[in-house]
Write a protein that holds these residues in place. Structure first.
Motif, PDB file in Angstrom:
ATOM      1  N   ALA A 280       3.915   3.796   6.141  1.00 43.29           N
ATOM      2  CA  ALA A 280       3.121   3.284   5.018  1.00 43.29           C
ATOM      3  C   ALA A 280       3.534   1.861   4.647  1.00 43.29           C
ATOM      4  CB  ALA A 280       3.261   4.207   3.817  1.00 43.29           C
ATOM      5  N   GLU A 281       4.793   1.524   4.850  1.00 43.69           N
ATOM      6  CA  GLU A 281       5.260   0.178   4.511  1.00 43.69           C
ATOM      7  C   GLU A 281       4.723  -0.888   5.472  1.00 43.69           C
ATOM      8  OE1 GLU A 281       9.514   0.558   4.306  1.00 43.69           O
ATOM      9  OE2 GLU A 281       9.431   1.370   2.265  1.00 43.69           O
ATOM     10  N   VAL A 282       4.378  -0.520   6.705  1.00 45.60           N
ATOM     11  CA  VAL A 282       3.895  -1.521   7.656  1.00 45.60           C
ATOM     12  C   VAL A 282       2.369  -1.572   7.754  1.00 45.60           C
ATOM     13  CG1 VAL A 282       6.005  -1.444   9.018  1.00 45.60           C
ATOM     14  CG2 VAL A 282       4.073  -0.037   9.704  1.00 45.60           C
ATOM     15  N   LEU A 283       1.686  -0.535   7.308  1.00 49.14           N
ATOM     16  CA  LEU A 283       0.222  -0.557   7.347  1.00 49.14           C
ATOM     17  C   LEU A 283      -0.316  -1.406   6.197  1.00 49.14           C
ATOM     18  CD1 LEU A 283      -0.797   3.133   8.133  1.00 49.14           C
ATOM     19  CD2 LEU A 283      -0.986   1.143   9.631  1.00 49.14           C
ATOM     20  N   PRO A 284      -1.258  -2.283   6.482  1.00 54.60           N
ATOM     21  CA  PRO A 284      -1.862  -3.048   5.383  1.00 54.60           C
ATOM     22  C   PRO A 284      -2.711  -2.128   4.507  1.00 54.60           C
ATOM     23  CG  PRO A 284      -2.957  -3.543   7.467  1.00 54.60           C
ATOM     24  CD  PRO A 284      -1.811  -2.632   7.785  1.00 54.60           C
ATOM     25  N   ASP A 285      -2.710  -2.400   3.221  1.00 55.24           N
ATOM     26  CA  ASP A 285      -3.511  -1.606   2.284  1.00 55.24           C
ATOM     27  C   ASP A 285      -4.328  -2.565   1.426  1.00 55.24           C
ATOM     28  OD1 ASP A 285      -4.610   0.329   0.701  1.00 55.24           O
ATOM     29  OD2 ASP A 285      -2.718   1.094  -0.091  1.00 55.24           O
ATOM     30  N   PRO A 286      -5.560  -2.866   1.877  1.00 57.81           N
ATOM     31  CA  PRO A 286      -6.372  -3.846   1.150  1.00 57.81           C
ATOM     32  C   PRO A 286      -7.049  -3.301  -0.112  1.00 57.81           C
ATOM     33  CG  PRO A 286      -7.592  -3.015   3.027  1.00 57.81           C
ATOM     34  CD  PRO A 286      -6.218  -2.382   3.077  1.00 57.81           C
ATOM     35  N   ARG A 287      -6.770  -2.054  -0.461  1.00 59.34           N
ATOM     36  CA  ARG A 287      -7.430  -1.461  -1.634  1.00 59.34           C
ATOM     37  C   ARG A 287      -6.946  -2.126  -2.921  1.00 59.34           C
ATOM     38  NH1 ARG A 287      -5.958   4.671  -1.144  1.00 59.34           N
ATOM     39  NH2 ARG A 287      -3.937   3.728  -0.746  1.00 59.34           N
TER      40      ARG A 287
ATOM     41  N   PRO B  53      -5.196  -2.263  -6.129  1.00 62.90           N
ATOM     42  CA  PRO B  53      -4.115  -1.428  -6.674  1.00 62.90           C
ATOM     43  C   PRO B  53      -4.465  -0.699  -7.968  1.00 62.90           C
ATOM     44  CG  PRO B  53      -3.278  -3.587  -6.031  1.00 62.90           C
ATOM     45  CD  PRO B  53      -4.771  -3.638  -5.915  1.00 62.90           C
ATOM     46  N   GLU B  54      -5.351  -1.265  -8.765  1.00 64.91           N
ATOM     47  CA  GLU B  54      -5.724  -0.638 -10.038  1.00 64.91           C
ATOM     48  C   GLU B  54      -6.669   0.546  -9.847  1.00 64.91           C
ATOM     49  OE1 GLU B  54      -7.069  -3.477 -12.879  1.00 64.91           O
ATOM     50  OE2 GLU B  54      -5.322  -4.766 -12.609  1.00 64.91           O
ATOM     51  N   ARG B  55      -7.254   0.682  -8.655  1.00 67.10           N
ATOM     52  CA  ARG B  55      -8.219   1.758  -8.412  1.00 67.10           C
ATOM     53  C   ARG B  55      -7.692   2.823  -7.452  1.00 67.10           C
ATOM     54  NH1 ARG B  55     -13.908  -0.519  -7.170  1.00 67.10           N
ATOM     55  NH2 ARG B  55     -14.430   1.574  -7.843  1.00 67.10           N
ATOM     56  N   ILE B  56      -6.442   2.683  -7.025  1.00 67.23           N
ATOM     57  CA  ILE B  56      -5.876   3.619  -6.055  1.00 67.23           C
ATOM     58  C   ILE B  56      -5.556   4.952  -6.731  1.00 67.23           C
ATOM     59  CG2 ILE B  56      -3.883   4.109  -4.578  1.00 67.23           C
ATOM     60  CD1 ILE B  56      -3.816   1.142  -3.882  1.00 67.23           C
ATOM     61  N   VAL B  57      -6.111   6.017  -6.207  1.00 65.32           N
ATOM     62  CA  VAL B  57      -5.844   7.369  -6.695  1.00 65.32           C
ATOM     63  C   VAL B  57      -4.840   8.065  -5.774  1.00 65.32           C
ATOM     64  CG1 VAL B  57      -6.871   9.627  -7.172  1.00 65.32           C
ATOM     65  CG2 VAL B  57      -8.136   7.539  -7.728  1.00 65.32           C
ATOM     66  N   HIS B  58      -4.951   7.793  -4.469  1.00 58.90           N
ATOM     67  CA  HIS B  58      -4.082   8.423  -3.468  1.00 58.90           C
ATOM     68  C   HIS B  58      -3.270   7.333  -2.779  1.00 58.90           C
ATOM     69  CE1 HIS B  58      -6.441  12.017  -4.127  1.00 58.90           C
ATOM     70  NE2 HIS B  58      -7.528  11.316  -3.928  1.00 58.90           N
ATOM     71  N   PRO B  59      -1.969   7.213  -3.122  1.00 55.59           N
ATOM     72  CA  PRO B  59      -1.135   6.174  -2.511  1.00 55.59           C
ATOM     73  C   PRO B  59      -1.083   6.291  -0.983  1.00 55.59           C
ATOM     74  CG  PRO B  59       0.013   7.230  -4.346  1.00 55.59           C
ATOM     75  CD  PRO B  59      -1.240   8.023  -4.089  1.00 55.59           C
ATOM     76  N   LEU B  60      -0.924   5.157  -0.321  1.00 55.96           N
ATOM     77  CA  LEU B  60      -0.916   5.113   1.137  1.00 55.96           C
ATOM     78  C   LEU B  60       0.165   6.015   1.722  1.00 55.96           C
ATOM     79  CD1 LEU B  60      -2.140   3.923   3.687  1.00 55.96           C
ATOM     80  CD2 LEU B  60      -0.590   1.971   3.441  1.00 55.96           C
ATOM     81  N   ARG B  61       1.336   6.059   1.121  1.00 60.02           N
ATOM     82  CA  ARG B  61       2.418   6.902   1.629  1.00 60.02           C
ATOM     83  C   ARG B  61       2.013   8.371   1.606  1.00 60.02           C
ATOM     84  NH1 ARG B  61       4.646  11.148   0.889  1.00 60.02           N
ATOM     85  NH2 ARG B  61       6.695  11.638   1.530  1.00 60.02           N
ATOM     86  N   ASP B  62       1.308   8.803   0.565  1.00 61.74           N
ATOM     87  CA  ASP B  62       0.831  10.184   0.485  1.00 61.74           C
ATOM     88  C   ASP B  62      -0.199  10.477   1.577  1.00 61.74           C
ATOM     89  OD1 ASP B  62       2.455  10.473  -1.707  1.00 61.74           O
ATOM     90  OD2 ASP B  62       0.830  10.701  -3.157  1.00 61.74           O
ATOM     91  N   LEU B  63      -1.091   9.505   1.839  1.00 60.28           N
ATOM     92  CA  LEU B  63      -2.092   9.695   2.875  1.00 60.28           C
ATOM     93  C   LEU B  63      -1.439   9.811   4.255  1.00 60.28           C
ATOM     94  CD1 LEU B  63      -4.819   7.147   1.683  1.00 60.28           C
ATOM     95  CD2 LEU B  63      -4.856   9.645   1.459  1.00 60.28           C
ATOM     96  N   VAL B  64      -0.470   8.942   4.513  1.00 57.29           N
ATOM     97  CA  VAL B  64       0.230   8.982   5.800  1.00 57.29           C
ATOM     98  C   VAL B  64       0.993  10.299   5.937  1.00 57.29           C
ATOM     99  CG1 VAL B  64       2.094   7.932   7.143  1.00 57.29           C
ATOM    100  CG2 VAL B  64       0.395   6.479   6.034  1.00 57.29           C
ATOM    101  N   ALA B  65       1.700  10.697   4.896  1.00 60.46           N
ATOM    102  CA  ALA B  65       2.469  11.950   4.948  1.00 60.46           C
ATOM    103  C   ALA B  65       1.537  13.139   5.154  1.00 60.46           C
ATOM    104  CB  ALA B  65       3.281  12.129   3.663  1.00 60.46           C
ATOM    105  N   ARG B  66       0.438  13.159   4.440  1.00 57.28           N
ATOM    106  CA  ARG B  66      -0.489  14.291   4.569  1.00 57.28           C
ATOM    107  C   ARG B  66      -1.103  14.359   5.958  1.00 57.28           C
ATOM    108  NH1 ARG B  66      -5.906  14.856   1.378  1.00 57.28           N
ATOM    109  NH2 ARG B  66      -6.826  16.521   2.565  1.00 57.28           N
ATOM    110  N   ARG B  67      -1.437  13.219   6.528  1.00 56.23           N
ATOM    111  CA  ARG B  67      -1.986  13.206   7.891  1.00 56.23           C
ATOM    112  C   ARG B  67      -0.927  13.675   8.880  1.00 56.23           C
ATOM    113  NH1 ARG B  67      -5.572  14.422  11.211  1.00 56.23           N
ATOM    114  NH2 ARG B  67      -6.495  12.837  12.509  1.00 56.23           N
ATOM    115  N   LEU B  68       0.293  13.211   8.716  1.00 55.65           N
ATOM    116  CA  LEU B  68       1.407  13.632   9.574  1.00 55.65           C
ATOM    117  C   LEU B  68       1.635  15.136   9.459  1.00 55.65           C
ATOM    118  CD1 LEU B  68       3.932  12.935  11.337  1.00 55.65           C
ATOM    119  CD2 LEU B  68       5.147  12.630   9.175  1.00 55.65           C
TER     120      LEU B  68
END
Length: 131
Positions: free
Chosen positions: A51-58, A60-75
């Motif tokens: 999650a730290e190396v993937l770009p996240d262009p979303r 920040p004020e509208r993010i409901v699901h943090p990138l780290r959670d998405l990566v962990a859930r996919r894993l």
């Protein structure tokens, strides 16, 4: 063989919820290994590192699901044999997957995962040694 239907095994709490294993029914999940997988991920720091190396262009004020959670859930989903994104529409309500991510509400939909996977490229992670 003895009957053990009355025995309950507790796995801790998440807010007011108690996570336990028993044979009385209720909200059920077949993926008990998720809690062990979460511990391994925390120890290795894999989902956090990715999650730290993937770009996240979303925004920040509208993010409901943090990138780290998405990566962990996919894993976690891949490790449990859920390779198709459409599986995650049902899994977003799975109590053990929610617990593994420290959540008590519905997780991201398969559409959120689709946007993430469409956006990520091999170049995003190859530079950091993941590719």
């Amino acid at each position: 063989m003895p009957k053990r239907t009355a025995e309950t095994i507790e796995f801790g709490r998440l807010g007011r919820r108690v996570i336990e294993a028993n044979f009385s029914g209720g909200v059920i999940s077949s993926d008990g290994g998720l809690l062990l997988l979460r511990q391994v991920d925390r120890y290795l720091g894999l989902s956090k590192a990715v999650a730290e190396v993937l770009p996240d262009p979303r925004d920040p004020e509208r993010i409901v699901h943090p990138l780290r959670d998405l990566v962990a859930r996919r894993l976690y989903g891949l490790c449990c044999g859920y390779e198709d994104l459409n599986d995650h529409d049902r899994l977003r309500h799975d109590p053990l997957l929610q617990r593994a991510l420290g959540k008590v509400t519905a997780l991201a939909s398969s559409l959120t995962f689709s946007r993430l996977e469409t956006r990520a490229t091999r170049a995003d992670v190859t530079y950091y040694g993941f590719g």
